[in-house]
Design a protein around this motif. Structure first.
Motif, PDB file in Angstrom:
ATOM      1  N   UNK A   1       0.746  -1.163   0.044  1.00 20.40           N
ATOM      2  CA  UNK A   1      -0.035   0.033  -0.121  1.00 20.40           C
ATOM      3  C   UNK A   1       0.748   1.256  -0.079  1.00 20.40           C
ATOM      4  N   UNK A   2       1.870   1.262   0.856  1.00 22.87           N
ATOM      5  CA  UNK A   2       2.941   2.429   1.101  1.00 22.87           C
ATOM      6  C   UNK A   2       3.932   2.703   0.360  1.00 22.87           C
TER       7      UNK A   2
ATOM      8  N   UNK B   1      -9.101  -2.117   4.878  1.00 26.05           N
ATOM      9  CA  UNK B   1      -8.277  -0.851   5.088  1.00 26.05           C
ATOM     10  C   UNK B   1      -8.436   0.044   3.933  1.00 26.05           C
ATOM     11  N   UNK B   2      -7.975  -0.347   2.886  1.00 24.75           N
ATOM     12  CA  UNK B   2      -7.926   0.552   1.655  1.00 24.75           C
ATOM     13  C   UNK B   2      -9.482   0.728   1.230  1.00 24.75           C
TER      14      UNK B   2
ATOM     15  N   UNK C   1      -1.905   9.787  -6.384  1.00 22.67           N
ATOM     16  CA  UNK C   1      -2.128   9.497  -4.831  1.00 22.67           C
ATOM     17  C   UNK C   1      -3.241   8.496  -4.957  1.00 22.67           C
ATOM     18  N   UNK C   2      -4.583   9.103  -5.387  1.00 17.68           N
ATOM     19  CA  UNK C   2      -5.731   8.105  -5.141  1.00 17.68           C
ATOM     20  C   UNK C   2      -5.518   6.938  -6.044  1.00 17.68           C
ATOM     21  N   UNK C   3      -5.157   7.049  -7.112  1.00 19.92           N
ATOM     22  CA  UNK C   3      -4.883   5.781  -8.045  1.00 19.92           C
ATOM     23  C   UNK C   3      -4.033   4.786  -7.352  1.00 19.92           C
ATOM     24  N   UNK C   4      -2.904   5.449  -6.714  1.00 20.51           N
ATOM     25  CA  UNK C   4      -2.253   4.446  -5.705  1.00 20.51           C
ATOM     26  C   UNK C   4      -2.901   3.758  -4.765  1.00 20.51           C
TER      27      UNK C   4
ATOM     28  N   UNK D   1       2.722   2.825  -4.621  1.00 17.35           N
ATOM     29  CA  UNK D   1       3.041   3.987  -5.054  1.00 17.35           C
ATOM     30  C   UNK D   1       4.342   4.346  -5.944  1.00 17.35           C
ATOM     31  N   UNK D   2       5.110   3.650  -5.712  1.00 14.56           N
ATOM     32  CA  UNK D   2       6.423   3.726  -6.696  1.00 14.56           C
ATOM     33  C   UNK D   2       5.812   3.419  -8.076  1.00 14.56           C
TER      34      UNK D   2
END
Length: 487
Positions: A304-305, A371-372, A327-330, A309-310
């Protein structure tokens, strides 16, 4: 047999009724069906004993065939085309980046063998479209700037690539001497060859051959989808990628009875999701989950983090996507049923695995959805990426569902001998999808139009739609219509 039928009926009813109750709270159907499966499983209230990974693999494969076919069949290419390139890169290159980073993390932090770590990375590299859009629809959230079509294409097409990578790593862990590049190339080449050829051949058949019984059309499509998957797999290709391509082309082609086919396969897709998710929950052993919680949380948090994101920023930054959108797509890269199914493939492969891979992946998927999925609406609103206008139901129309629109205009169109539609069937004529042919007046007869109905000179077509006159005038201005007479 009667007991099996009654139990199946009860399970289906519970799935439908529970999803109706929890839908309003934004709980994804995946989570509901999985939990019901766990309740019916060996450690649950019912205590059904089910531990056959080979049977589960076969059942889940059939379910994924229809889910992935409908994922392509229900995609509206016209709305997805502007974001197709970044979405496809996310579903291919993004999967490889996510899998590689997660695999290295499992190797370095969890101290697994490198190939086993990479296997875990490949299994969890894809995202789940059903969970994402279930949450968006339940909360009636519409994403800005074409984000919904991008997520639709990415989530619908990244499962085949995660599957391809999973099989390639399993091949390396086995006794095969075939180079990894050859394995991947074969999967892609045969998938595209079978998917494209079956799509165009079946599309041609549906446009040229009229079946007297309308109910045979869905059966024909079912046979094509199953044959496309099995033939691609037999040749060494990626069967899931093949059926996705097949569905994408057929769903965006002019074929007869398309609206009824979409609704039929929507129902089949939901039935397959219930069967698939419930089977996965049934296969799990809840008492085994505590042993994988620590490693599962570490993998899920890293996904997730860090990994997601990368992968997102390294691809979408090239397309000048704003930071908020990235950020949202990630964040909405939820792991889902496909990851658990690929874990079953690994368990059924016969290759020795050190850890409890199935329950690790199972926990990661549950953690991701819980969570997500729970925080996704909050993230979207906090990043100001939600459309707040009254007409904010575009997310409900992201998929190519061919729902009937309000027909605000009705007019008559006289067909001359020089009209480009003359001599063609309704399906062959270049009639915009926004225009509905209600009736054909021929001499003194009124004919109910079908897709194969011919349009003859001197026919009068009764047309309806939101802006029929404007659509016809536009076609005339760009030279696609001549001698148009609107009465």
């Amino acid at each position: 047999m009667l007991q099996f039928m009654m139990l199946s009926s009860i399970v289906l009813l519970l799935c439908v009724l529970s999803s109706k109750f929890f839908y309003r709270f934004g709980v994804p159907s995946l989570l509901i069906f999985l939990i019901l499966g766990m309740i019916f499983g060996r450690d649950g209230l019912v205590g059904i004993q089910f531990d056959n990974f080979s049977l589960a693999k076969d059942l889940c494969s059939i379910g994924l065939v229809f889910i992935m076919f409908y994922g392509g069949f229900g995609t509206n290419w016209s709305s997805a085309k502007p974001v197709a390139l970044p979405a496809i890169l996310m579903s291919t290159l993004g999967v490889f980046i996510t899998a590689g980073l997660t695999g290295l993390f499992c190797h370095l932090v969890l101290h697994l063998k490198l190939l086993e770590g990479l296997l875990i990375g490949a299994i969890v590299a894809s995202t789940d479209a059903a969970s994402v859009f279930s949450i968006l629809r339940s909360r009636k959230l519409n994403l800005k700037n074409g984000l919904a079509p991008l997520l639709e294409i990415e989530s619908g097409s990244n499962d085949p690539f995660a599957y391809m990578l999973t099989l390639a790593i399993l091949a390396l862990m086995g006794t095969t001497t075939t180079p990894l590049g050859i394995v991947i190339l074969k999967q892609i080449v045969f998938a595209f060859a079978v998917g494209l050829s079956f799509a165009y051949l079946s599309g041609f058949f549906l446009r040229k051959i009229v079946l007297e019984i309308e109910g045979l059309y869905p059966i024909f499509i079912i046979a094509i989808a199953l044959l496309g998957f099995s033939l691609a797999e037999y040749l060494g290709g990626n069967g899931f990628l093949s059926v996705y391509i097949l569905g994408l082309i057929l769903g965006n082609s002019k074929i007869i009875h398309k609206r009824s086919l979409v609704h039929f396969f929507d129902g089949i897709s939901w039935l397959m999701q219930i069967m698939l998710f419930f089977s996965l929950g049934l296969l799990s052993i809840p008492t085994h989950i505590p042993s994988v919680i620590i490693s599962g949380v570490l993998v899920a948090v890293f996904l997730i983090l860090v990994a997601r994101p990368i992968a997102t920023f390294s691809i979408l930054s090239w397309f000048k996507f704003p930071i908020k959108q990235q950020i949202l797509i990630s964040w909405v890269g939820l792991r889902g049923a496909a990851s658990i199914v690929f874990a079953i493939y690994a368990m059924a492969s016969g290759i020795h695995l050190e850890g409890d891979l199935f329950h690790l992946i199972f926990f990661v998927a549950l953690f991701s959805v819980a969570v997500q999925g729970t925080l996704m609406p909050w993230f979207a609103k906090g990043l100001d990426l939600i459309i707040t206008e009254k007409d904010s139901d575009a997310v409900l129309k992201t998929f190519n569902d061919y729902q009937d629109e309000m027909l605000n205009e009705i007019l008559e169109l006289k067909i001359t001998a020089f009209h480009p539609w003359a001599g063609k069937s309704i399906m062959e004529a270049d009639i915009p999808l926004s225009i509905l042919v209600l009736m054909i007046k021929r001499n003194r007869e009124y004919l109910m139009p079908k897709g194969y109905s011919l349009i003859l000179p001197n026919d009068i077509l009764l047309l309806s739609g939101d802006q029929v006159e404007e659509d016809l005038k536009y076609l005339k201005n760009i030279g696609k219509l001549q001698a148009v007479k609107i009465d």
